[in-house]
Motif scaffolding. Structure first.
Motif, mmCIF file in Angstrom:
data_model
loop_
_atom_site.group_PDB
_atom_site.id
_atom_site.type_symbol
_atom_site.label_atom_id
_atom_site.label_comp_id
_atom_site.label_asym_id
_atom_site.label_seq_id
_atom_site.Cartn_x
_atom_site.Cartn_y
_atom_site.Cartn_z
ATOM 1 N N PHE A 199 11.321 11.746 -1.336
ATOM 2 C CA PHE A 199 12.669 11.246 -1.039
ATOM 3 C C PHE A 199 13.698 12.304 -1.413
ATOM 4 O O PHE A 199 14.394 12.174 -2.423
ATOM 5 C CB PHE A 199 12.939 9.940 -1.796
ATOM 6 C CG PHE A 199 12.039 8.811 -1.387
ATOM 7 C CD1 PHE A 199 12.337 8.022 -0.292
ATOM 8 C CD2 PHE A 199 10.878 8.546 -2.094
ATOM 9 C CE1 PHE A 199 11.510 6.989 0.085
ATOM 10 C CE2 PHE A 199 10.044 7.508 -1.714
ATOM 11 C CZ PHE A 199 10.358 6.726 -0.624
ATOM 12 N N ARG A 200 13.771 13.323 -0.638
ATOM 13 C CA ARG A 200 14.677 14.436 -0.917
ATOM 14 C C ARG A 200 16.126 13.972 -0.880
ATOM 15 O O ARG A 200 16.542 13.252 0.015
ATOM 16 C CB ARG A 200 14.465 15.558 0.093
ATOM 17 C CG ARG A 200 13.104 16.238 -0.009
ATOM 18 C CD ARG A 200 12.999 17.375 0.994
ATOM 19 N NE ARG A 200 11.707 18.042 0.906
ATOM 20 C CZ ARG A 200 10.636 17.672 1.575
ATOM 21 N NH1 ARG A 200 10.703 16.621 2.369
ATOM 22 N NH2 ARG A 200 9.494 18.330 1.445
ATOM 23 N N GLY A 201 16.889 14.432 -1.871
ATOM 24 C CA GLY A 201 18.313 14.127 -1.897
ATOM 25 C C GLY A 201 18.656 12.735 -2.366
ATOM 26 O O GLY A 201 19.810 12.306 -2.255
ATOM 27 N N ARG A 202 17.692 12.009 -2.915
ATOM 28 C CA ARG A 202 17.969 10.644 -3.374
ATOM 29 C C ARG A 202 17.633 10.504 -4.845
ATOM 30 O O ARG A 202 16.655 11.056 -5.332
ATOM 31 C CB ARG A 202 17.159 9.630 -2.556
ATOM 32 C CG ARG A 202 17.436 9.699 -1.059
ATOM 33 C CD ARG A 202 16.764 8.580 -0.305
ATOM 34 N NE ARG A 202 17.352 7.289 -0.633
ATOM 35 C CZ ARG A 202 17.050 6.162 0.009
ATOM 36 N NH1 ARG A 202 16.191 6.168 0.984
ATOM 37 N NH2 ARG A 202 17.614 5.026 -0.335
ATOM 38 N N GLU A 203 18.454 9.726 -5.560
ATOM 39 C CA GLU A 203 18.226 9.490 -6.980
ATOM 40 C C GLU A 203 17.395 8.234 -7.212
ATOM 41 O O GLU A 203 16.803 8.056 -8.272
ATOM 42 C CB GLU A 203 19.571 9.367 -7.718
ATOM 43 C CG GLU A 203 20.404 10.636 -7.708
ATOM 44 C CD GLU A 203 19.706 11.775 -8.419
ATOM 45 O OE1 GLU A 203 19.021 11.511 -9.432
ATOM 46 O OE2 GLU A 203 19.839 12.929 -7.967
ATOM 47 N N SER A 204 17.387 7.351 -6.245
ATOM 48 C CA SER A 204 16.625 6.108 -6.359
ATOM 49 C C SER A 204 16.208 5.664 -4.969
ATOM 50 O O SER A 204 16.715 6.156 -3.961
ATOM 51 C CB SER A 204 17.458 5.017 -7.038
ATOM 52 O OG SER A 204 18.590 4.690 -6.246
ATOM 53 N N PHE A 205 15.276 4.740 -4.921
ATOM 54 C CA PHE A 205 14.858 4.210 -3.630
ATOM 55 C C PHE A 205 14.561 2.725 -3.767
ATOM 56 O O PHE A 205 14.144 2.251 -4.827
ATOM 57 C CB PHE A 205 13.656 4.965 -3.067
ATOM 58 C CG PHE A 205 12.438 4.965 -3.944
ATOM 59 C CD1 PHE A 205 11.436 4.029 -3.770
ATOM 60 C CD2 PHE A 205 12.300 5.904 -4.956
ATOM 61 C CE1 PHE A 205 10.316 4.026 -4.578
ATOM 62 C CE2 PHE A 205 11.178 5.909 -5.770
ATOM 63 C CZ PHE A 205 10.182 4.965 -5.584
ATOM 64 N N PRO A 206 14.823 1.952 -2.697
ATOM 65 C CA PRO A 206 14.630 0.495 -2.744
ATOM 66 C C PRO A 206 13.158 0.134 -2.602
ATOM 67 O O PRO A 206 12.491 0.585 -1.674
ATOM 68 C CB PRO A 206 15.441 0.004 -1.553
ATOM 69 C CG PRO A 206 15.412 1.149 -0.592
ATOM 70 C CD PRO A 206 15.375 2.409 -1.408
ATOM 71 N N MET A 207 12.672 -0.684 -3.506
ATOM 72 C CA MET A 207 11.263 -1.046 -3.497
ATOM 73 C C MET A 207 11.113 -2.575 -3.515
ATOM 74 O O MET A 207 11.805 -3.274 -4.252
ATOM 75 C CB MET A 207 10.549 -0.441 -4.705
ATOM 76 C CG MET A 207 9.053 -0.669 -4.731
ATOM 77 S SD MET A 207 8.198 0.117 -3.348
ATOM 78 C CE MET A 207 8.497 1.850 -3.716
ATOM 79 N N VAL A 208 10.212 -3.057 -2.686
ATOM 80 C CA VAL A 208 9.906 -4.485 -2.632
ATOM 81 C C VAL A 208 8.415 -4.654 -2.860
ATOM 82 O O VAL A 208 7.602 -3.931 -2.270
ATOM 83 C CB VAL A 208 10.296 -5.099 -1.265
ATOM 84 C CG1 VAL A 208 9.859 -6.562 -1.187
ATOM 85 C CG2 VAL A 208 11.791 -4.984 -1.041
ATOM 86 N N ARG A 209 8.060 -5.590 -3.736
ATOM 87 C CA ARG A 209 6.649 -5.873 -3.984
ATOM 88 C C ARG A 209 6.294 -7.199 -3.320
ATOM 89 O O ARG A 209 6.988 -8.203 -3.496
ATOM 90 C CB ARG A 209 6.365 -5.938 -5.486
ATOM 91 C CG ARG A 209 4.871 -6.084 -5.819
ATOM 92 C CD ARG A 209 4.660 -6.040 -7.325
ATOM 93 N NE ARG A 209 5.230 -7.209 -7.968
ATOM 94 C CZ ARG A 209 5.371 -7.334 -9.296
ATOM 95 N NH1 ARG A 209 4.998 -6.355 -10.091
ATOM 96 N NH2 ARG A 209 5.899 -8.427 -9.810
ATOM 97 N N LEU A 210 5.231 -7.196 -2.553
ATOM 98 C CA LEU A 210 4.773 -8.381 -1.838
ATOM 99 C C LEU A 210 3.424 -8.835 -2.385
ATOM 100 O O LEU A 210 2.674 -8.042 -2.951
ATOM 101 C CB LEU A 210 4.648 -8.089 -0.343
ATOM 102 C CG LEU A 210 5.927 -7.614 0.357
ATOM 103 C CD1 LEU A 210 5.613 -7.115 1.742
ATOM 104 C CD2 LEU A 210 6.941 -8.737 0.412
ATOM 105 N N ARG A 211 3.148 -10.106 -2.152
ATOM 106 C CA ARG A 211 1.871 -10.645 -2.608
ATOM 107 C C ARG A 211 1.235 -11.481 -1.524
ATOM 108 O O ARG A 211 1.854 -12.368 -0.944
ATOM 109 C CB ARG A 211 2.078 -11.501 -3.865
ATOM 110 C CG ARG A 211 0.775 -12.042 -4.442
ATOM 111 C CD ARG A 211 1.037 -12.828 -5.702
ATOM 112 N NE ARG A 211 -0.174 -13.308 -6.318
ATOM 113 C CZ ARG A 211 -0.222 -14.065 -7.410
ATOM 114 N NH1 ARG A 211 0.898 -14.411 -8.005
ATOM 115 N NH2 ARG A 211 -1.360 -14.464 -7.909
ATOM 116 N N ASP A 212 -0.017 -11.160 -1.238
ATOM 117 C CA ASP A 212 -0.801 -11.957 -0.304
ATOM 118 C C ASP A 212 -1.250 -13.218 -1.037
ATOM 119 O O ASP A 212 -2.037 -13.141 -1.979
ATOM 120 C CB ASP A 212 -2.013 -11.156 0.166
ATOM 121 C CG ASP A 212 -2.848 -11.892 1.200
ATOM 122 O OD1 ASP A 212 -2.589 -13.084 1.424
ATOM 123 O OD2 ASP A 212 -3.749 -11.273 1.770
#
Length: 361
Positions: free
Chosen positions: A275-288
């Protein structure tokens, strides 16, 4: 909060659980049989029900119970006649204790208790319908074939809260067959007393527009902090697609519970290359909700591999969500430090980026 949320539940069909239980247990010394939802084909809703036999839990297994140890979404499995959205709804319900305790009132008193001998073959459950809680009484005669439950059940043989809740919900709708054309959002409203909101990501172009993508993530983050029940479903265009896995191994038409929404700060990690140029990224955790590595229907793992060319578990989807080599090289220790942990079987994380941005990764 609305004042009517705290009103006493309305008794469905005017059946009073306490009075019925006392009458059958103390006076008749007999097991309850429900006249409003009898063990006949009318309750199934199909005329082709000749081979179905209605059995009580004690006839199906030894030492039946309402709950077996810890309630888990992994224990909810489909029977041969289950509606997939009901399986998903019950799986989600099982993950939130304060919710299934609302649907199953006085769950300790309803439990089979050999010492107190309180069992009378009668149970009751509550659902939110049209602005009020409705108390539904059922007997524990369950439809079986060859002594196996036909509808949604527990993977633990002697646990019966799942088929009993489903039976009460079927009674509320008129029959088991009436549940076939339902929707997950409707069931979650009935189980929680909340208000549902459905977002069609494809129709609203969330995948392509970066500004909408950011708005979506902030909404998910806010709802997660407010302890909302959230799910994600891959829509299908025909019933034949239900339960089939796509190229990523995700089951189409089945609900995945969202268990974690977070902005992950990269710091000095190998993710900076991704993720060049980013300090953070949005993350979602899913569950089957069906657990790790389960296949749909009666298909075996080997047959799925032969037909679809994949052989990986749900938890491995974390690495499969991006084809970038840097993503697959992230060590487990680094994932844990970043908060990308998997607390249960069947969970996987995915980065919430637009399709255009994913192509660049």
């Amino acid at each position: 909060m609305r004042k009517n949320f705290y009103k006493k539940p309305v008794k469905f069909k005017n059946q009073n659980y306490e009075k019925l239980h006392k009458h059958y247990h103390d006076v008749l010394n007999a097991l309850y049989g429900d006249p409003h939802f009898p063990p006949t084909s009318s309750s199934i809703g199909s005329s082709d029900a000749g081979s179905i036999k209605w059995n009580r839990p004690g006839e199906i297994c030894s030492f039946p119970c309402l709950y077996a140890e810890q309630v888990s979404s992994k224990s909810v499995i489909a029977g041969r006649m289950s509606s997939n959205w009901i399986v998903s709804a019950l799986s989600v319900l099982a993950t939130v204790g304060e919710l299934y305790h609302k649907v199953i009132p006085e769950y300790r008193q309803q439990e089979w208790d050999p010492e107190n001998n309180n069992y009378a073959g009668i149970f009751h459950f509550r659902f939110w319908r049209f602005g009020q809680w409705v108390d539904v009484v059922v007997d524990d005669l369950l439809p079986t074939c060859d002594n196996e439950l036909l509808f949604t059940q527990s993977s633990v043989q002697n646990e019966f809260w799942i088929p009993l809740v489903e039976k009460a919900y079927a009674k509320l709708h008129g029959s088991y067959e009436a549940l076939a054309d339902g929707h997950l959002a409707d069931a979650l409203v009935d189980f929680t007393g909340g208000v549902s909101e459905t977002l069609d990501l494809k129709a609203n172009d969330y995948n392509e527009q970066e500004d909408k993508h950011s708005i979506l993530f902030e909404k998910l983050l806010e709802e997660f902090k407010d302890h909302s029940v959230m799910c994600s479903v891959i829509t299908i265009s025909s019933p034949s697609q239900m339960g089939k896995r796509n190229e990523m191994g995700l089951s189409q038409g089945h609900a995945y519970a969202i268990t974690f929404v977070k902005k992950v700060k990269m710091g000095e990690t190998s993710l900076r290359k991704l993720f060049r140029g980013r300090e953070s990224f949005p993350m979602v955790r899913l569950r089957d909700p069906r657990g790790d590595g389960r296949m749909s229907g009666t298909e075996s793992r080997s047959s799925n591999v032969e037909q679809n060319g994949y052989a990986y578990s749900t938890s491995q989807l974390t690495r499969l969500c991006s084809k970038n080599r840097e993503w697959s090289r992230i060590k487990d220790t680094e994932r844990e430090r970043l908060g990308l942990t998997l607390d249960h079987d069947g969970e996987f994380c995915t980065c919430l980026t637009s399709r255009r941005r994913r192509k660049k990764l």
